[in-house]
Design a protein around this motif. Structure first.
Motif, PDB file in Angstrom:
ATOM      1  N   ILE A 157      -1.192   5.272  -6.191  1.00 29.97           N
ATOM      2  CA  ILE A 157      -1.030   3.808  -6.088  1.00 29.97           C
ATOM      3  C   ILE A 157      -0.893   3.209  -7.489  1.00 29.97           C
ATOM      4  O   ILE A 157       0.009   2.425  -7.762  1.00 29.97           O
ATOM      5  CB  ILE A 157      -2.234   3.159  -5.369  1.00 29.97           C
ATOM      6  CG1 ILE A 157      -2.316   3.655  -3.932  1.00 29.97           C
ATOM      7  CG2 ILE A 157      -2.102   1.641  -5.386  1.00 29.97           C
ATOM      8  CD1 ILE A 157      -3.502   3.080  -3.177  1.00 29.97           C
ATOM      9  N   ILE A 158      -1.819   3.615  -8.382  1.00 29.18           N
ATOM     10  CA  ILE A 158      -1.788   3.065  -9.737  1.00 29.18           C
ATOM     11  C   ILE A 158      -0.463   3.388 -10.416  1.00 29.18           C
ATOM     12  O   ILE A 158       0.182   2.525 -11.006  1.00 29.18           O
ATOM     13  CB  ILE A 158      -2.962   3.619 -10.579  1.00 29.18           C
ATOM     14  CG1 ILE A 158      -4.290   3.095 -10.031  1.00 29.18           C
ATOM     15  CG2 ILE A 158      -2.808   3.209 -12.042  1.00 29.18           C
ATOM     16  CD1 ILE A 158      -5.508   3.622 -10.753  1.00 29.18           C
ATOM     17  N   LEU A 216      -8.550  11.870  -2.212  1.00 27.28           N
ATOM     18  CA  LEU A 216      -8.744  10.439  -2.417  1.00 27.28           C
ATOM     19  C   LEU A 216      -8.369  10.038  -3.839  1.00 27.28           C
ATOM     20  O   LEU A 216      -7.704   9.032  -4.070  1.00 27.28           O
ATOM     21  CB  LEU A 216     -10.204  10.059  -2.166  1.00 27.28           C
ATOM     22  CG  LEU A 216     -10.655   9.846  -0.732  1.00 27.28           C
ATOM     23  CD1 LEU A 216     -12.154   9.602  -0.689  1.00 27.28           C
ATOM     24  CD2 LEU A 216      -9.918   8.679  -0.109  1.00 27.28           C
ATOM     25  N   VAL A 217      -8.848  10.849  -4.793  1.00 24.64           N
ATOM     26  CA  VAL A 217      -8.555  10.552  -6.193  1.00 24.64           C
ATOM     27  C   VAL A 217      -7.051  10.512  -6.410  1.00 24.64           C
ATOM     28  O   VAL A 217      -6.508   9.573  -7.024  1.00 24.64           O
ATOM     29  CB  VAL A 217      -9.188  11.609  -7.129  1.00 24.64           C
ATOM     30  CG1 VAL A 217      -8.846  11.313  -8.581  1.00 24.64           C
ATOM     31  CG2 VAL A 217     -10.704  11.635  -6.942  1.00 24.64           C
ATOM     32  N   ALA A 247      -7.059   0.547  -5.810  1.00 22.79           N
ATOM     33  CA  ALA A 247      -6.824   1.899  -6.316  1.00 22.79           C
ATOM     34  C   ALA A 247      -8.067   2.444  -7.022  1.00 22.79           C
ATOM     35  O   ALA A 247      -8.453   3.591  -6.792  1.00 22.79           O
ATOM     36  CB  ALA A 247      -5.630   1.893  -7.269  1.00 22.79           C
ATOM     37  N   TYR A 279     -10.895  15.193  -3.593  1.00 25.29           N
ATOM     38  CA  TYR A 279      -9.902  14.971  -4.633  1.00 25.29           C
ATOM     39  C   TYR A 279      -8.628  14.360  -4.076  1.00 25.29           C
ATOM     40  O   TYR A 279      -7.861  13.740  -4.804  1.00 25.29           O
ATOM     41  CB  TYR A 279      -9.591  16.275  -5.377  1.00 25.29           C
ATOM     42  CG  TYR A 279     -10.741  16.725  -6.227  1.00 25.29           C
ATOM     43  CD1 TYR A 279     -11.046  16.055  -7.408  1.00 25.29           C
ATOM     44  CD2 TYR A 279     -11.539  17.799  -5.854  1.00 25.29           C
ATOM     45  CE1 TYR A 279     -12.119  16.443  -8.194  1.00 25.29           C
ATOM     46  CE2 TYR A 279     -12.616  18.189  -6.627  1.00 25.29           C
ATOM     47  CZ  TYR A 279     -12.906  17.518  -7.792  1.00 25.29           C
ATOM     48  OH  TYR A 279     -13.966  17.904  -8.563  1.00 25.29           O
ATOM     49  N   GLY A 291     -13.408   8.994  -4.377  1.00 24.68           N
ATOM     50  CA  GLY A 291     -13.076  10.415  -4.434  1.00 24.68           C
ATOM     51  C   GLY A 291     -13.925  11.145  -5.460  1.00 24.68           C
ATOM     52  O   GLY A 291     -14.477  12.218  -5.197  1.00 24.68           O
ATOM     53  N   ILE A 292     -14.065  10.554  -6.637  1.00 28.68           N
ATOM     54  CA  ILE A 292     -14.864  11.175  -7.698  1.00 28.68           C
ATOM     55  C   ILE A 292     -16.316  11.340  -7.233  1.00 28.68           C
ATOM     56  O   ILE A 292     -16.950  12.378  -7.451  1.00 28.68           O
ATOM     57  CB  ILE A 292     -14.810  10.326  -8.988  1.00 28.68           C
ATOM     58  CG1 ILE A 292     -13.401  10.366  -9.590  1.00 28.68           C
ATOM     59  CG2 ILE A 292     -15.844  10.795  -9.998  1.00 28.68           C
ATOM     60  CD1 ILE A 292     -13.208   9.450 -10.784  1.00 28.68           C
ATOM     61  N   LEU A 317      -5.356  -2.913 -15.986  1.00 28.48           N
ATOM     62  CA  LEU A 317      -4.239  -2.810 -15.034  1.00 28.48           C
ATOM     63  C   LEU A 317      -3.674  -4.190 -14.731  1.00 28.48           C
ATOM     64  O   LEU A 317      -2.466  -4.381 -14.642  1.00 28.48           O
ATOM     65  CB  LEU A 317      -4.695  -2.136 -13.737  1.00 28.48           C
ATOM     66  CG  LEU A 317      -4.842  -0.612 -13.782  1.00 28.48           C
ATOM     67  CD1 LEU A 317      -5.503  -0.102 -12.510  1.00 28.48           C
ATOM     68  CD2 LEU A 317      -3.475   0.043 -13.952  1.00 28.48           C
ATOM     69  N   GLN A 370      -4.691  10.040  -4.214  1.00 22.72           N
ATOM     70  CA  GLN A 370      -4.071   8.904  -3.527  1.00 22.72           C
ATOM     71  C   GLN A 370      -4.214   7.621  -4.358  1.00 22.72           C
ATOM     72  O   GLN A 370      -3.262   6.854  -4.512  1.00 22.72           O
ATOM     73  CB  GLN A 370      -4.725   8.724  -2.160  1.00 22.72           C
ATOM     74  CG  GLN A 370      -3.848   7.937  -1.192  1.00 22.72           C
ATOM     75  CD  GLN A 370      -4.597   7.588   0.077  1.00 22.72           C
ATOM     76  OE1 GLN A 370      -5.505   8.295   0.484  1.00 22.72           O
ATOM     77  NE2 GLN A 370      -4.219   6.503   0.692  1.00 22.72           N
ATOM     78  N   GLY A 371      -5.415   7.417  -4.914  1.00 22.75           N
ATOM     79  CA  GLY A 371      -5.627   6.235  -5.753  1.00 22.75           C
ATOM     80  C   GLY A 371      -4.733   6.254  -6.980  1.00 22.75           C
ATOM     81  O   GLY A 371      -4.151   5.239  -7.362  1.00 22.75           O
ATOM     82  N   LEU A 372      -4.601   7.448  -7.592  1.00 21.52           N
ATOM     83  CA  LEU A 372      -3.775   7.550  -8.791  1.00 21.52           C
ATOM     84  C   LEU A 372      -2.306   7.299  -8.470  1.00 21.52           C
ATOM     85  O   LEU A 372      -1.579   6.706  -9.271  1.00 21.52           O
ATOM     86  CB  LEU A 372      -3.961   8.933  -9.443  1.00 21.52           C
ATOM     87  CG  LEU A 372      -5.351   9.172 -10.050  1.00 21.52           C
ATOM     88  CD1 LEU A 372      -5.465  10.582 -10.612  1.00 21.52           C
ATOM     89  CD2 LEU A 372      -5.648   8.145 -11.144  1.00 21.52           C
ATOM     90  N   ILE A 389     -10.599   3.544  -4.486  1.00 18.05           N
ATOM     91  CA  ILE A 389     -10.308   4.825  -3.835  1.00 18.05           C
ATOM     92  C   ILE A 389     -10.599   5.985  -4.795  1.00 18.05           C
ATOM     93  O   ILE A 389     -11.225   6.978  -4.421  1.00 18.05           O
ATOM     94  CB  ILE A 389      -8.839   4.866  -3.363  1.00 18.05           C
ATOM     95  CG1 ILE A 389      -8.611   3.817  -2.272  1.00 18.05           C
ATOM     96  CG2 ILE A 389      -8.481   6.243  -2.837  1.00 18.05           C
ATOM     97  CD1 ILE A 389      -7.163   3.641  -1.877  1.00 18.05           C
ATOM     98  N   VAL A 390     -10.142   5.843  -6.054  1.00 20.46           N
ATOM     99  CA  VAL A 390     -10.357   6.908  -7.038  1.00 20.46           C
ATOM    100  C   VAL A 390     -11.861   7.163  -7.225  1.00 20.46           C
ATOM    101  O   VAL A 390     -12.333   8.307  -7.219  1.00 20.46           O
ATOM    102  CB  VAL A 390      -9.706   6.534  -8.389  1.00 20.46           C
ATOM    103  CG1 VAL A 390     -10.125   7.506  -9.474  1.00 20.46           C
ATOM    104  CG2 VAL A 390      -8.196   6.506  -8.264  1.00 20.46           C
TER     105      VAL A 390
END
Lengths: 327, 322
Positions: free
Chosen positions: B307-308, B300-301, A141, B298, A148-149, A127, B303-305, A144-145
């Motif tokens: 941002i990316i 959270l997942v 990011a 999910y 969540g996982i 990235l 939200q992160g995606l 956070i991902v």
């Protein structure tokens, strides 16, 4: 540490005159002197502070942070920042519980953790280098991902145990010396060798210190930067296993706070966020200062809240010191 | 003359393009949500999305200003926590104390922010480090003040968060909306506003031009502290009490709408309208995921995606670390 800078160029000798020489010495070893001052003051103020058992205790707390700080240093040296380390630690620890919890699984656990750390580091690095995303956002990011996982995978609470050998590495001692300290020494020696002795380390310092120079001398800066993020991810995963072994239980928040603590430790230890400046020894000294101060607060019977307040003061004072010195 | 030379690069840098991306994402989400449930595309649900945007909107407004100058404010979460505790702690259920305490808290927020700004300009240390440090100090003070919920507020205090204008339009979210429009006008049409962009775009050039960079930075961080204080008051209105970790999630959460809205972390490009749309996007996203019955894990997942996705689409102007 020596008379040469990390990239092997001679450092100008301090001007003669004892006052100047003392000042130069104090400036170069300021961080070590500060640690020594904290330790001496602590020993005088709190009798139990320098006892064998408390030193062992502090060393054990120091190790996981130390491992993460080494990785963080690689990333900061190339003008980056890794906010995902705590999330990687927890994810590696949670993944470790997914196996049978016996020693025979240790290699698989270890390989899985390193795989997770390397993968996250790779994503962060890609990235940053391919998409030009700022390191802060890229690693925020992925943090956070990953969180969540992890939550989705564990449905809130993980079950299972890490193999006992990790408990031994994380919390066991050998003649009073914690195993994990030996482990850290190996990691630190490898990290320092990579940074200060290898061609990779030289390219890393040049890339972080001056990207234009790096480009002109034909360094593939993107590749060097990517490698730094992978190192950070892998070391964070290892630190997650060590911390899980030390604490003995794994939850979703193993390593919580380590992302900021590792950055604080590196900055306190003289690793510049502007890149290209800093050493493993300095960063580890910064981590030792944080651990010593936190421990001292407890030993002195101060309210635990003072730990965070002191941490905040130390980072601002230390960072101001380095900025003033570089001017 | 000055405004013209400043405006052109910002326009070309894709400030408008970023807004289009966010609007497109908003429409996409709306269509997705509407196709999932009949109750999604109703006035009631949209008013709900609007109402729930208020807290994030208020804190992100201040964060946008610090990021426009090329900085960041990582102390907002701790400031929100401490000031939320002071709000309910000092009001302590007394109706007569509401106005003086709220006024005092807002002033205190601005003062803490100004202290951030002064430390940044006096030491030359990166704002990320300074506000990380002050954030830790403020969090420590909050925990010294109390380890749990402190004080109480009169029942009527919930009007800011739950009160509505005729038609069910949330008061809090509308106050936030009005503040965004006000700040947007300020940024685009006043000399100081344009200077905030100039400082973020090139601090060195700003110094050469003789702009009062230090004074403006102190003002910007004071504004961030003020909006954090307003967020604290809003959260006390919402939860009836202040707590030591009320603001903890807002530090990083406040950055998401800013960058999704097209404001570059490197500074000098973007604007608060993008942030406002970013806030609505986050609010609509959470609402849609609820309708899709997707677990918060999910969310959270996703939200992160987001941002990316957002930051990979906008090409960052690479300078320094942030």
């Amino acid at each position: 540490m020596t008379g040469t800078s990390p990239i092997g160029m001679a450092v100008p000798a301090p001007r003669p005159g004892s006052a100047d020489r003392i000042r130069a010495f104090a400036s170069r070893y300021a961080i070590l002197l500060f640690l020594a001052a904290v330790v001496v003051a602590g020993g005088l103020a709190a009798p139990g502070f320098l006892s064998g058992s408390n030193l062992t205790n502090m060393l054990m707390q120091f190790v996981p942070l130390g491992i993460v700080v080494i990785g963080q240093t690689f990333v900061i040296l190339v003008r980056g920042l890794d906010l995902s380390v705590a999330s990687v630690m927890a994810t590696a620890a949670v993944a470790a519980t997914a196996f049978g919890g016996v020693n025979a699984d240790a290699p698989a656990v270890f390989a899985t953790a390193i795989g997770i750390g390397a993968a996250v580091g790779l994503v962060n690095g890609l990235l940053v280098t391919k998409r030009n995303v700022s390191p802060f956002l890229a690693t925020l990011a992925t943090m956070i991902v990953l969180q969540g996982i992890r939550f989705a995978w564990t449905q809130g609470a993980p079950s299972g145990n890490v193999p006992p050998i990790f408990r031994t590495i994380g919390a066991g001692t050998f003649n009073g010396i914690p195993y994990n300290v030996l482990f850290l020494l190996v990691v630190a020696a490898a990290g320092a060798a990579a940074l200060h002795l290898s061609g990779f380390g030289r390219r890393l310092y040049i890339t972080g210190g001056n990207p234009l120079t790096a480009h002109l001398v034909g360094i593939r800066a993107a590749r060097v930067t990517l490698a730094a993020y992978v190192v950070s991810g892998v070391l964070a995963a290892i630190a997650g296993l060590v911390l899980a072994g030390f604490v003995g239980v794994v939850d979703n928040f193993v390593g919580r706070g380590f992302e900021l603590d590792s950055i604080v430790a590196a900055v306190v230890g003289g690793v510049a966020l502007s890149g290209g400046k800093g050493t493993i020894a300095g960063a580890l000294t910064g981590a030792a200062i944080l651990v010593a101060i936190s421990n001292l607060v407890v030993m002195l019977g101060l309210p635990v809240q003072a730990q965070i307040i002191l941490k905040g003061i130390v980072i601002i004072v230390a960072a101001s010191f380095y900025v003033a010195r570089r001017r | 003359m000055q405004t013209r030379t400043l405006r052109l690069p910002r326009f070309l840098a894709g400030g408008r393009a970023a807004l289009l991306v966010v609007v497109a994402l908003l429409i996409l989400l709306f269509v997705l949500g509407a196709s999932v449930s009949d109750r999604f595309a109703t006035t009631g649900n949209m008013l709900n999305v609007y109402e729930q945007s208020a807290g994030l909107a208020l804190v992100s407004l201040g964060q946008t200003l610090t990021i426009l100058t090329g900085g960041i404010d990582l102390s907002v979460g701790s400031v929100i926590s401490l000031l939320s505790m002071l709000t309910s702690g000092l009001i302590a259920g007394d109706e007569a104390m509401v106005i003086p305490v709220v006024a005092g808290v807002l002033v205190l927020g601005a003062l803490i922010g100004a202290a951030n700004g002064v430390t940044i300009v006096a030491t030359g240390v990166h704002p990320l480090i300074v506000t990380l440090g002050t954030g830790a100090i403020v969090q420590g003070v909050a925990l010294l003040y109390g380890l749990g919920p402190v004080g109480s507020v009169p029942i009527s205090f919930d009007a800011f968060a739950y009160g509505t204008f005729p038609g069910g339009i949330s008061i809090g979210a509308t106050v936030a909306l009005a503040l965004f429009l006000l700040v947007s006008f300020f940024l685009n049409n006043t000399r100081t506003g344009r200077r905030i962009y100039a400082i973020g775009d090139d601090p060195h050039a700003a110094d050469l031009m003789g702009l009062p960079r230090r004074r403006i930075l102190v003002g910007v961080y004071a504004a961030s502290g003020f909006f954090a204080a307003l967020t604290a008051v809003y959260l006390v209105s919402r939860f009836n009490v202040g707590q030591p970790y009320t603001g903890a999630n807002y530090t990083l959460a406040s950055i998401t709408p800013v960058v999704v809205g097209g404001t570059m972390l490197a500074g000098g490009r973007g604007g608060v309208i993008g942030t406002l749309l970013g806030v609505y996007l986050v609010s609509l996203l959470n609402n849609t995921l609820n309708f899709l019955d997707i677990s918060s894990h999910y969310q959270l997942v996703v939200q992160g995606l987001v941002i990316i996705l957002a930051v990979s689409v906008y090409v960052e102007k690479q300078r320094g670390l942030a």
